[in-house]
Design a protein around this motif. Structure first.
Motif, mmCIF file in Angstrom:
data_model
loop_
_atom_site.group_PDB
_atom_site.id
_atom_site.type_symbol
_atom_site.label_atom_id
_atom_site.label_comp_id
_atom_site.label_asym_id
_atom_site.label_seq_id
_atom_site.Cartn_x
_atom_site.Cartn_y
_atom_site.Cartn_z
ATOM 1 N N ARG A 172 0.827 -1.203 0.000
ATOM 2 C CA ARG A 172 0.000 0.000 0.000
ATOM 3 C C ARG A 172 0.870 1.266 0.000
ATOM 4 O O ARG A 172 0.607 2.227 -0.733
ATOM 5 C CB ARG A 172 -0.925 0.004 1.218
ATOM 6 N N THR A 173 1.924 1.256 0.815
ATOM 7 C CA THR A 173 2.802 2.429 0.916
ATOM 8 C C THR A 173 3.484 2.720 -0.414
ATOM 9 O O THR A 173 3.542 3.872 -0.867
ATOM 10 C CB THR A 173 3.854 2.204 2.014
ATOM 11 N N ASP A 176 0.887 3.848 -3.129
ATOM 12 C CA ASP A 176 0.445 5.221 -2.868
ATOM 13 C C ASP A 176 1.489 6.245 -3.324
ATOM 14 O O ASP A 176 1.150 7.333 -3.799
ATOM 15 C CB ASP A 176 0.171 5.424 -1.374
ATOM 16 N N TYR A 214 -6.140 -2.372 -3.437
ATOM 17 C CA TYR A 214 -5.468 -1.438 -2.538
ATOM 18 C C TYR A 214 -5.998 -0.013 -2.678
ATOM 19 O O TYR A 214 -5.395 0.929 -2.174
ATOM 20 C CB TYR A 214 -3.956 -1.500 -2.756
ATOM 21 N N ILE A 216 -6.211 2.019 -5.182
ATOM 22 C CA ILE A 216 -5.483 2.961 -6.042
ATOM 23 C C ILE A 216 -6.367 3.446 -7.180
ATOM 24 O O ILE A 216 -6.277 4.599 -7.614
ATOM 25 C CB ILE A 216 -4.199 2.311 -6.597
#
Length: 241
Positions: A172-173, A176, A214, A216
């Protein structure tokens, strides 16, 4: 930090402590030596338990990268980086010298070739790779492996009992920070790792599914995929704060 002998310290703990020593800039030799002297019995859980294997090999890869960057930086700076840096032994486990390429492709990716966009099997696998490779490929590893490039994800120390949650966080990090979605144009721009290992993600459909999972891109979106350039600038010590 004191290094315990393999009888008192699991392989997963040794790999994690080696990585932590790399982060802190403290002595790594004792940890590396302990990993090298493990035997098949010591490595049983690495061989048989998915979570242990994931955490162990991720930490070994990322520690190996830092050791190579520190000890032999010219390998990374060479125009032949793909051959010289990724094929040079980075650390030894159980008496077997392992390069970053062998850890990633032979073990974490379960014996897949680095060529062919993730669709081809590795042509030559060693007995060590066949014995210790993961039986299934988790594409989230691509958001955890750091090869020293500026575009690589930040490094964190993985734990067997938390590795799935940690990989979710790492994924996720990284997504992002690196993915942009143009809703009006119907285009999503992703890191080049999605091209190099397209098959690991299940092709375009799998990439879009992961991006939806996720958050996005919206759940009903099916954008065109474009790949960003990769910044190979040498960037050692890129650890999660």
């Amino acid at each position: 930090m004191e290094v315990r002998e393999p009888s008192a310290s699991t392989p997963a703990t040794l790999a994690r402590e080696l990585l932590v020593a790399c982060k802190r800039g403290t002595a790594t030799e004792a940890y590396a030596s302990a990993l090298a002297s493990l035997d098949d019995a010591d490595l049983e859980r690495v061989r048989t338990d998915r979570e242990t294997a994931l955490a162990f090999w991720l930490n070994c890869y990322n520690a190996g990268t830092q050791l190579l960057l520190d000890d032999r930086p010219a390998l990374y700076e060479s125009p032949l980086r793909v051959v010289r840096f990724f094929r040079t032994p980075a650390l030894t486990v159980g008496g077997t010298p392992l390069s970053l390429g062998r850890i990633e492709n032979g073990l974490l990716r379960g014996g897949r070739s680095k060529y062919g966009l993730g669709y081809l099997p590795k042509l030559h696998s060693t007995s060590f790779e066949r014995r210790y490779r993961l039986s299934s490929l988790d594409p989230r590893i691509h958001f955890a492996l750091n090869c020293g490039a500026a575009s690589c994800p930040a490094i964190r120390a993985y734990e067997p009992d938390a590795v799935d949650e940690q990989l979710d966080l790492a994924t996720r990090t990284y997504l992002d920070a690196t993915v942009t979605y143009d809703a009006d144009g119907g285009v999503v721009r992703v890191p080049r790792v999605f091209l190099w290992y397209r098959g690991d993600f299940g092709g375009g459909a799998g990439i879009r599914r992961l991006l939806r999972e996720y958050g996005i891109v919206p759940a009903d979106a099916s954008p065109s995929i474009r790949h960003r350039a990769w910044d190979w600038s040498k960037t050692p010590g890129k650890f999660v704060a």
